[in-house]
Write an enzyme that holds these catalytic residues in place. Sequence first.
Site, PDB file in Angstrom:
ATOM      1  N   CYS A   2      -9.112  -0.781  -1.177  1.00 41.77           N
ATOM      2  CA  CYS A   2     -10.220   0.057  -1.626  1.00 41.77           C
ATOM      3  C   CYS A   2      -9.748   0.913  -2.787  1.00 41.77           C
ATOM      4  O   CYS A   2      -8.585   0.892  -3.167  1.00 41.77           O
ATOM      5  CB  CYS A   2     -10.695   0.977  -0.501  1.00 41.77           C
ATOM      6  SG  CYS A   2     -11.241   0.136   0.998  1.00 41.77           S
ATOM      7  N   LEU A  69     -13.235  -2.719  -0.243  1.00 44.10           N
ATOM      8  CA  LEU A  69     -12.916  -4.128  -0.045  1.00 44.10           C
ATOM      9  C   LEU A  69     -12.877  -4.328   1.462  1.00 44.10           C
ATOM     10  O   LEU A  69     -11.952  -3.864   2.133  1.00 44.10           O
ATOM     11  CB  LEU A  69     -11.566  -4.484  -0.679  1.00 44.10           C
ATOM     12  CG  LEU A  69     -11.054  -5.910  -0.461  1.00 44.10           C
ATOM     13  CD1 LEU A  69     -11.952  -6.918  -1.159  1.00 44.10           C
ATOM     14  CD2 LEU A  69      -9.618  -6.048  -0.945  1.00 44.10           C
ATOM     15  N   ALA A  70     -13.877  -4.976   2.015  1.00 44.16           N
ATOM     16  CA  ALA A  70     -14.020  -5.065   3.469  1.00 44.16           C
ATOM     17  C   ALA A  70     -13.029  -6.062   4.051  1.00 44.16           C
ATOM     18  O   ALA A  70     -13.044  -7.237   3.703  1.00 44.16           O
ATOM     19  CB  ALA A  70     -15.448  -5.471   3.826  1.00 44.16           C
ATOM     20  N   ILE A  71     -12.163  -5.569   4.935  1.00 45.79           N
ATOM     21  CA  ILE A  71     -11.212  -6.427   5.636  1.00 45.79           C
ATOM     22  C   ILE A  71     -11.360  -6.249   7.141  1.00 45.79           C
ATOM     23  O   ILE A  71     -11.529  -7.207   7.880  1.00 45.79           O
ATOM     24  CB  ILE A  71      -9.766  -6.135   5.194  1.00 45.79           C
ATOM     25  CG1 ILE A  71      -9.595  -6.465   3.707  1.00 45.79           C
ATOM     26  CG2 ILE A  71      -8.766  -6.953   6.023  1.00 45.79           C
ATOM     27  CD1 ILE A  71      -8.244  -6.097   3.141  1.00 45.79           C
ATOM     28  N   GLY A  93      -6.633   1.913   2.574  1.00 45.77           N
ATOM     29  CA  GLY A  93      -5.499   1.491   3.377  1.00 45.77           C
ATOM     30  C   GLY A  93      -5.891   0.821   4.671  1.00 45.77           C
ATOM     31  O   GLY A  93      -7.067   0.606   4.965  1.00 45.77           O
ATOM     32  N   GLU A  94      -4.860   0.495   5.435  1.00 45.09           N
ATOM     33  CA  GLU A  94      -5.021  -0.143   6.733  1.00 45.09           C
ATOM     34  C   GLU A  94      -4.259   0.650   7.782  1.00 45.09           C
ATOM     35  O   GLU A  94      -3.107   1.045   7.557  1.00 45.09           O
ATOM     36  CB  GLU A  94      -4.476  -1.578   6.702  1.00 45.09           C
ATOM     37  CG  GLU A  94      -5.205  -2.515   5.759  1.00 45.09           C
ATOM     38  CD  GLU A  94      -6.620  -2.830   6.202  1.00 45.09           C
ATOM     39  OE1 GLU A  94      -6.892  -2.746   7.425  1.00 45.09           O
ATOM     40  OE2 GLU A  94      -7.450  -3.151   5.336  1.00 45.09           O
ATOM     41  N   ASP A 116     -11.243   0.535  10.891  1.00 46.09           N
ATOM     42  CA  ASP A 116      -9.962   1.084  11.347  1.00 46.09           C
ATOM     43  C   ASP A 116      -9.736   2.489  10.805  1.00 46.09           C
ATOM     44  O   ASP A 116      -9.064   3.312  11.425  1.00 46.09           O
ATOM     45  CB  ASP A 116      -8.810   0.169  10.929  1.00 46.09           C
ATOM     46  CG  ASP A 116      -8.732  -0.024   9.417  1.00 46.09           C
ATOM     47  OD1 ASP A 116      -9.769  -0.308   8.800  1.00 46.09           O
ATOM     48  OD2 ASP A 116      -7.636   0.099   8.854  1.00 46.09           O
ATOM     49  N   VAL A 289       4.882 -18.661  -8.751  1.00 48.64           N
ATOM     50  CA  VAL A 289       4.534 -18.565 -10.168  1.00 48.64           C
ATOM     51  C   VAL A 289       5.805 -18.557 -11.007  1.00 48.64           C
ATOM     52  O   VAL A 289       6.799 -17.918 -10.651  1.00 48.64           O
ATOM     53  CB  VAL A 289       3.735 -17.276 -10.446  1.00 48.64           C
ATOM     54  CG1 VAL A 289       3.391 -17.169 -11.933  1.00 48.64           C
ATOM     55  CG2 VAL A 289       2.475 -17.218  -9.594  1.00 48.64           C
ATOM     56  N   SER A 363       4.232  -9.763   0.906  1.00 44.24           N
ATOM     57  CA  SER A 363       5.399  -9.985   0.049  1.00 44.24           C
ATOM     58  C   SER A 363       6.653  -9.515   0.774  1.00 44.24           C
ATOM     59  O   SER A 363       6.587  -8.860   1.811  1.00 44.24           O
ATOM     60  CB  SER A 363       5.252  -9.251  -1.290  1.00 44.24           C
ATOM     61  OG  SER A 363       5.633  -7.890  -1.174  1.00 44.24           O
TER      62      SER A 363
END
Length: 541
Positions: A2, A69-71, A93-94, A116, A289, A363
């Site tokens: 977000c 950004l819907a997660i 964040g999450e 959340d 990449v 990552s």
Amino acid sequence: MCSISGIIVKDNQISAKYSIDMMKILKHRGRDNSGLLLDDEVIYFNDFEDVEDLEEEMIGNLSLAHNRLAIVGRYGVQPIPNEDETIWLVCNGEIYNYIELREYLKQNHEFRTDSDNEVIIHLYEEEKLEELDGDYAFAIYDKSKNVVRLARDMFGVKPLFYVDRDKYFAFASERKALWHLLINIDGCERDLDELNSKIKTLKPNSQLIYYLDDNRFEIIEGFKKLELNYMKERSYEEAKEYLDRALKNSVLKRVRGLDKVGIICSGGVDSSLIAKLASLYCEVILYAVGTENSEDLIYAERLAKDLNLKLRKKIISEEEYEEYVFKVAKAIDEVDLMKIGVGIPIYVASEMANEDGLKVVLSGQGADELFGGYARHERIYRERGEEELKKELLKDVYNLYKVNLERDDHCTMANGVELRVPFLDEEVVEIALSIPIEYKMSELSNRPYAESNISLKSEPINGLKNTNLNIKCVRSVRKKILRDVASQYLPDYIAYRPKKAAQYGSGGEKMIYKVAKKYGFSKKRINEFLDMLKRKIVSEF
């Protein structure tokens, strides 16, 4: 995930236009829906055309804004209030332990959404924010106390910037949103270095409390504490078991609820281990990449084949590289040769993930800082001893936010993809930083290591599993315990592959100099090329 942003006007009121302009600038971070609190009025919308008429009509002293950004959760539009709407939250964040926290908090609180993030409001009311386990940057407006509280997670995985000016105080997930205010309210010149010099970063594990009554703020650092005696007197095998279990738990938390996740994969031990562990819980796609014949692509391709994982790779041409140099510089809001070189593979990988419909990638960021992966770590250990290396690793971990994490966040979020970093889970960090140095840096002989000039056509080498790669023996190894954990899941040519910086492994370092040369700047004049980049970024803003 977000974007968050906000403005506190110190004297006169301000139109909603400035807040909405900031939201538009940050829209790439969250395209699902948006919300704005301006004093006591709240609006939620899906398209900025819906609020064009309100930009000048709405005025106020304080705004909190959010692009989502819907997660997690279908109904998580923000700003989110508490039950009586005296406390409002915007968060980027999450929260990984939100299910457990929600179960505990619902005894005394009513939840409005299935997001959340909503647990943050009620933890704040209970004065238990330290119980959060996640990656976050948030702002809370508490009307009853007349304060705004900003906070950032333990290691700074999620970014948060702010400016304090004569007329206003403002914050945002990216500096470019604050440039807009500096240029249009303060009349600052479009000079990248000057603009960024006026912007501060809220440090990780810190809270900023802004007192609205007298327009002042204080910063509280270190509101959560790490336990760094976690592995005291543990044997090597015990330490391996603890680390193995913590890494699996960390990855599981970060893929919970996901059917599919992307991995930014260089074919090195860090990202490859995360890929393998993630594949235990959900479908995995590797994104690799590089330029033509770059090592990272060759290793990643072989890894995907041997582990039966899906791989998407991109070979960047010289013409494309020129385009990405400008895109990455624009995304990260600064011009730094190394950050651009490292950022390009991350940017392109997240671009591919977005094309595949993914919203989350993982990552291996943080492993080198935790386990002593750089050549300078070995040098410090050899020349200055164990205690000095401990200090260096701790410093490196706490500096990750400005060296790597903000860049990585901006590169992925430029493509609407959230980056999660399992090595920076609090339990993993506590274990890693309390593991004895001799478990990380050791003298070895006859340990297989993959050479840089690998030949996939050579015959299989005895002692190496699942590989045709040439090997050589080395006397020392960095990140020993992590490599030994990884060897339980990965071929040795990956687990014991020598460290190679991302900008070299991907072939990007040479390509940047080629781009500069195309614009008439030799390697010796690279700084002039970077100055040109700075001017281009702000001129297009």
